[in-house]
Motif scaffolding. Structure first.
Motif, mmCIF file in Angstrom:
data_model
loop_
_atom_site.group_PDB
_atom_site.id
_atom_site.type_symbol
_atom_site.label_atom_id
_atom_site.label_comp_id
_atom_site.label_asym_id
_atom_site.label_seq_id
_atom_site.Cartn_x
_atom_site.Cartn_y
_atom_site.Cartn_z
ATOM 1 N N ALA A 5 -14.212 16.646 -5.264
ATOM 2 C CA ALA A 5 -13.973 18.544 -5.760
ATOM 3 C C ALA A 5 -13.358 18.727 -7.055
ATOM 4 O O ALA A 5 -13.544 17.933 -7.509
ATOM 5 N N ALA A 6 -14.215 19.798 -7.534
ATOM 6 C CA ALA A 6 -14.874 20.375 -8.398
ATOM 7 C C ALA A 6 -13.003 19.902 -9.387
ATOM 8 O O ALA A 6 -11.772 20.284 -8.706
ATOM 9 N N ARG B 152 0.528 -1.442 0.414
ATOM 10 C CA ARG B 152 0.331 0.189 -0.129
ATOM 11 C C ARG B 152 1.170 0.892 0.187
ATOM 12 O O ARG B 152 0.175 2.446 -0.788
ATOM 13 N N ALA B 153 1.850 1.109 0.343
ATOM 14 C CA ALA B 153 2.487 2.178 0.430
ATOM 15 C C ALA B 153 3.417 2.417 -0.942
ATOM 16 O O ALA B 153 3.521 4.175 -1.060
ATOM 17 N N ARG B 154 3.012 1.187 -1.550
ATOM 18 C CA ARG B 154 4.026 1.969 -2.749
ATOM 19 C C ARG B 154 2.836 2.805 -3.697
ATOM 20 O O ARG B 154 2.873 4.132 -4.259
ATOM 21 N N LEU B 155 1.630 2.404 -3.631
ATOM 22 C CA LEU B 155 0.759 2.350 -4.362
ATOM 23 C C LEU B 155 0.508 4.616 -3.349
ATOM 24 O O LEU B 155 0.182 5.668 -4.659
ATOM 25 N N GLY B 156 0.005 4.660 -3.067
ATOM 26 C CA GLY B 156 -0.006 5.673 -1.685
ATOM 27 C C GLY B 156 1.772 6.371 -2.594
ATOM 28 O O GLY B 156 1.117 7.701 -2.371
ATOM 29 N N GLU B 157 2.717 6.169 -2.550
ATOM 30 C CA GLU B 157 3.944 7.143 -2.818
ATOM 31 C C GLU B 157 3.058 7.790 -4.232
ATOM 32 O O GLU B 157 3.423 9.231 -4.363
ATOM 33 N N ILE B 158 3.574 7.019 -4.978
ATOM 34 C CA ILE B 158 2.941 7.553 -6.522
ATOM 35 C C ILE B 158 1.354 8.027 -6.415
ATOM 36 O O ILE B 158 1.849 8.939 -7.451
ATOM 37 N N ASN B 159 0.281 7.593 -5.896
ATOM 38 C CA ASN B 159 -1.403 8.619 -6.131
ATOM 39 C C ASN B 159 -0.168 10.119 -5.812
ATOM 40 O O ASN B 159 -0.508 11.101 -6.439
ATOM 41 N N TRP C 85 -9.392 -3.623 -4.797
ATOM 42 C CA TRP C 85 -9.303 -3.055 -5.791
ATOM 43 C C TRP C 85 -8.916 -1.583 -4.680
ATOM 44 O O TRP C 85 -10.084 -1.147 -4.196
ATOM 45 N N LEU C 86 -8.357 -1.096 -4.645
ATOM 46 C CA LEU C 86 -7.864 1.082 -3.996
ATOM 47 C C LEU C 86 -7.441 2.006 -5.946
ATOM 48 O O LEU C 86 -7.420 0.880 -6.452
ATOM 49 N N THR C 87 -8.788 2.952 -5.378
ATOM 50 C CA THR C 87 -8.338 3.905 -6.689
ATOM 51 C C THR C 87 -7.064 4.945 -5.429
ATOM 52 O O THR C 87 -7.961 5.627 -5.220
ATOM 53 N N LEU C 88 -7.288 5.112 -6.912
ATOM 54 C CA LEU C 88 -5.848 6.836 -7.066
ATOM 55 C C LEU C 88 -6.517 7.677 -6.731
ATOM 56 O O LEU C 88 -6.276 7.425 -8.970
ATOM 57 N N ASP C 89 -6.691 8.436 -7.614
ATOM 58 C CA ASP C 89 -7.701 8.856 -7.591
ATOM 59 C C ASP C 89 -7.444 10.854 -7.350
ATOM 60 O O ASP C 89 -6.075 11.398 -6.237
ATOM 61 N N ASN C 90 -6.547 11.688 -8.632
ATOM 62 C CA ASN C 90 -6.355 12.664 -8.586
ATOM 63 C C ASN C 90 -7.153 13.610 -8.208
ATOM 64 O O ASN C 90 -6.204 15.135 -7.360
ATOM 65 N N ARG C 91 -7.974 13.933 -7.331
ATOM 66 C CA ARG C 91 -9.098 14.580 -6.689
ATOM 67 C C ARG C 91 -9.300 14.613 -5.324
ATOM 68 O O ARG C 91 -9.098 15.229 -4.210
ATOM 69 N N ARG C 92 -8.092 13.374 -5.068
ATOM 70 C CA ARG C 92 -7.085 12.544 -3.241
ATOM 71 C C ARG C 92 -6.479 12.491 -3.025
ATOM 72 O O ARG C 92 -5.836 11.678 -4.530
ATOM 73 N N MET C 93 -6.020 12.640 -2.361
ATOM 74 C CA MET C 93 -4.515 11.617 -1.822
ATOM 75 C C MET C 93 -4.825 10.379 -0.914
ATOM 76 O O MET C 93 -4.294 9.187 -1.015
ATOM 77 N N ALA C 94 -5.695 10.678 -0.562
ATOM 78 C CA ALA C 94 -6.700 8.920 0.097
ATOM 79 C C ALA C 94 -7.263 8.337 -1.094
ATOM 80 O O ALA C 94 -7.186 8.395 -2.258
#
Length: 248
Positions: A246-247, A110-117, A199-208
């Protein structure tokens, strides 16, 4: 002549890698969503949102991605050259992108995914295609986006998709999902990554990073993997809002 032959060989290898890595990505404009092309090969599934999908065999979505694939093949050659000789790399955007890949490789799970996101969300400013390129619908490859410094949701998603693959996430655990916002009426693209069966979502609108099962007010419409672009079959609309993006 020796350099030319090596360059040609490297280009051929990276083209093959690019075609496997960068599967067709769904187009977000309204015309393409209304006429996505013929669909075949229904599959039940382990896909994000747990819905059946069918492979798109042609149409606007397929054709749009062909151009992206060609550009991405060139970029993968450039990234490989810069990765093997960073001191001689003449592309600042390639070096910035590779630094994000390196940071992801240094972590696991998860740390790898979070770092790149997080890193890609911070590296790109939100901006419409019209404002960035003067055109209403442009699909940009990672280095093109990093050179401009701005992009919209699919540009973030493409950059994350490539960065995660280069950082070591297995292709079978990566997707790009196009969703329709039932509250805002917009289409939105995110990356999803499978970790421990979820499945985890990596979204440009949020860091989580949020699990697909916890997403509300969005209806998934298309999903992309290493093999192609698929349409979700009879995806039920979900109207209860767990979070409001967010917009852009």
């Amino acid at each position: 002549m020796g350099f030319s032959l090596r360059s040609f060989a490297l280009r051929a290898v990276m083209l093959g890698f690019g075609l496997a890595l960068a599967a067709p990505i769904a187009e977000l404009n309204a015309a393409s969503l209304l006429s996505p092309g013929p669909a075949t090969l229904l599959r039940q599934s382990t896909e994000p949102f747990g819905l059946a999908t069918s492979l798109l065999a042609g149409g606007g979505l397929h054709d749009k991605w062909l151009g992206v694939q060609r550009q991405l093949a060139d970029e993968l050659v450039q990234l490989a050259a810069c990765e093997s000789d960073r001191a001689g790399c003449a592309s600042p955007e390639a070096l910035r992108f590779l630094a994000i890949v390196d940071a992801g490789r240094a972590r696991n799970g998860r740390a790898r995914l979070g770092e790149i996101n997080r890193a890609i969300n911070l590296a790109i400013r939100p901006g419409s295609d019209l404002a960035t390129y003067g055109e209403p619908d442009v699909w940009a490859t990672p280095l093109a986006t990093f050179a401009r410094g701005s992009g919209d949701c699919e540009d973030y998603a493409i950059a994350k998709f490539v960065a995660l693959a280069k950082a070591g996430v297995a292709p079978e655990d990566l997707r790009i999902v196009v969703m329709h916002d039932l509250l805002g009426g917009e289409d939105h693209a995110v990356v999803t990554a499978r970790l421990d069966g979820h499945w985890l979502t990596l979204d440009n609108r949020r860091m989580a990073m949020i699990e697909d099962a916890d997403i509300r007010s969005f209806r998934p419409t298309f999903v992309i993997d290493q093999h192609g672009v698929y349409r979700y079959v009879d995806a039920p609309p979900v109207t209860e809002a767990a979070w409001r993006p967010a917009a852009r």
